[in-house]
Enzyme design. Structure first.
Site, PDB file in Angstrom:
ATOM      1  N   LYS A  37     -43.608  77.104 -34.892  1.00 19.16           N
ATOM      2  CA  LYS A  37     -44.799  77.390 -35.697  1.00 19.16           C
ATOM      3  C   LYS A  37     -44.403  77.149 -37.154  1.00 19.16           C
ATOM      4  CE  LYS A  37     -48.854  79.577 -36.589  1.00 19.16           C
ATOM      5  NZ  LYS A  37     -50.165  79.419 -35.948  1.00 19.16           N
ATOM      6  N   GLY A 107     -54.746  77.502 -37.722  1.00 18.63           N
ATOM      7  CA  GLY A 107     -56.175  77.211 -37.755  1.00 18.63           C
ATOM      8  C   GLY A 107     -56.471  75.818 -37.219  1.00 18.63           C
TER       9      GLY A 107
END
Length: 215
Positions: A37, A107
């Site tokens: 991530k 997102g």
């Protein structure tokens, strides 16, 4: 590079569940994937890295450290501003890992990172096939088609779409027809997200091929 870049049509559409689903299946097939991530915004109740590890059953060594961890759950450019930093794109590079890499964005594709860089810039730089996480319910057609159009404008490789939520055949058909995208899987609402429940959901397309994994 082998693996996937997981992005979403919106926030809270199940990107981390999709990433964990990919990790579980690639791991079960013996490909030894890693998860990364790049930018984490929000740390409560847990980070996406912690959730992906818990859901997929991967060992902690396969969960690569984030480039940035920002405390507040909001768009990264604003979360960074609130702690007095500016994100440096040169620092957003995957750490050394083994096997195919599953990268989870923040997102959607056009979420800002800096004044002139967006999440799609990370996907473009990594050159990984993109898995688009989309909700299955009302509103998904518009959001999914817009996301697919943004990816195609940048000439980013689209591996396919994973739909999250209750089966909605007419929405699936519209995404396939108008979006000209393949549905990689449909993940229903799960009472518990575990490695076993994720492995029970079979991919509709061979993941190794989509991830550019050669025998």
């Amino acid at each position: 590079m082998q693996g996937f870049f997981v992005t979403g049509t919106d926030t809270d559409v199940g990107k981390t569940v999709v990433a964990a689903w990919l990790l579980a299946h690639l791991d079960a097939a013996g490909h030894g994937p890693s998860y990364w991530k790049p930018v984490q915004a929000g740390t409560e109740p847990e980070t996406d890295s912690a959730a992906a590890e818990r859901f997929s059953g991967l060992s902690g060594a396969r969960i690569l450290p984030e480039a940035y961890v920002l405390p507040e759950p909001m768009a990264p450019h604003e979360a960074a501003r609130r702690v007095g930093i500016a994100l440096d794109m040169a620092k957003i590079a995957p750490p050394a890992g083994h096997g195919p890499l599953v990268v989870e964005g923040a997102g959607g594709m056009l979420v800002p990172l800096t004044e002139d860089r967006y999440v799609i810039d990370i996907a473009e730089a990594l050159d990984l096939p993109v898995i688009l996480a989309a909700r299955s319910t009302l509103g998904t057609i518009n959001h999914t088609l817009l996301s697919l159009e943004a990816l195609r404008r940048r000439k980013v490789t689209i591996a396919g779409v994973v739909m999250n939520g209750p089966p909605t055949p007419h929405n699936r058909e519209a995404i396939e027809r108008y979006g000209k995208a393949e549905i990689v899987a449909e993940i229903p609402r799960l009472d518990a997200v575990t490695r076993d429940t994720l492995l029970a959901i079979k991919p509709e397309i061979e993941l190794a091929r989509l991830a550019r994994i050669t025998p």
